[in-house]
Design a protein around this motif. Structure first.
Motif, short mmCIF file in Angstrom:
data_model
loop_
_atom_site.label_atom_id
_atom_site.label_comp_id
_atom_site.label_asym_id
_atom_site.label_seq_id
_atom_site.Cartn_x
_atom_site.Cartn_y
_atom_site.Cartn_z
N ASP A 90 0.82 -1.22 0.00
CA ASP A 90 0.00 0.00 0.00
C ASP A 90 0.85 1.27 0.00
O ASP A 90 0.36 2.35 0.34
N PRO A 92 2.61 4.64 -1.03
CA PRO A 92 2.25 5.69 -1.99
C PRO A 92 3.41 5.91 -2.97
O PRO A 92 4.56 5.56 -2.69
N SER A 94 6.38 7.82 -5.02
CA SER A 94 7.34 8.88 -4.75
C SER A 94 7.66 9.56 -6.07
O SER A 94 7.50 8.96 -7.14
N TYR A 123 7.55 3.79 -7.21
CA TYR A 123 7.17 3.33 -5.87
C TYR A 123 8.40 2.94 -5.07
O TYR A 123 8.28 2.46 -3.95
#
Length: 199
Positions: A90, A92, A94, A123
């Motif tokens: 999960d 987020p 970058s 990611y």
């Protein structure tokens, strides 16, 4: 020629025909047997190959085929590239922000300057984070992307899909730089133009 000679000749001709037919039938049976053997051994070989095949995860997001576990945005790739700790399922995204690009380009009298701001999505913070691999490659990336921008043509960029084509080219140039430095290129998933101005 006597009657006996004629009868003898007919007998020998009949025997010869029977021998020829037997040889043909034997050859057909041998051929069919060989084909059946090859067919069955090929099926057995493909079953063994399927049973012994290694399971490799896809380089795309999703589920690990081996255990059905959700890998999120983690990627499995060749050990010839630098390996990074995979992100959580999960995690987020970058972003790596490049300095503003302002270059002269071939404007055909319409425009002479192209200004572009870029953000690269991944990611993997080890690649795009503040101390990530792309930070160390910034001068090379700046050089190669500027060269690409200077070689653009107004007539291509003004088309409806012109900016999208340029994004794809920038992503391709970036991935080539990463690959050259032993970083799996698909760890950078996309690039976004937060500014695109021709004047």
């Amino acid at each position: 020629m006597s009657e006996e000679d004629v009868k003898e000749e007919k007998k020998s001709g009949g025997k010869g025909l029977i021998i020829v037919l037997l040889v043909v039938v034997i050859l057909l049976l041998v051929g069919i047997g060989a084909l059946a053997f090859l067919y069955l051994s090929a099926d057995k070989h493909s079953e063994e190959k399927g049973a012994n095949a290694e399971v490799h995860g896809s380089a795309e997001h999703g589920t690990d085929e081996a255990d059905g576990h959700d890998m999120g945005h983690a990627k499995e790739y060749s050990p010839k590239y630098k390996q990074f700790e995979p992100p959580a399922a999960d995690a987020p995204p970058s972003y790596f922000t490049m300095d503003k690009f302002v270059v002269n380009f071939n404007g055909d009298g319409q425009a002479k300057f192209l200004a572009v701001d870029l953000k690269f999505l991944s990611y993997y913070p080890q690649v795009v984070g503040p101390d990530g691999e792309m930070e160390y490659l910034r001068p090379i990336l700046k050089n190669d992307i500027e060269r690409l921008l200077r070689n653009q043509h107004y007539n291509e960029l003004i088309k409806p899909d012109g900016p999208d084509q340029l994004r794809a080219q920038i992503l391709d140039v970036t991935r080539k730089v990463l690959e050259k430095h032993n970083i799996y290129p698909d760890l950078v998933e996309d690039v976004y133009m937060t500014r695109f101005v021709m004047q």
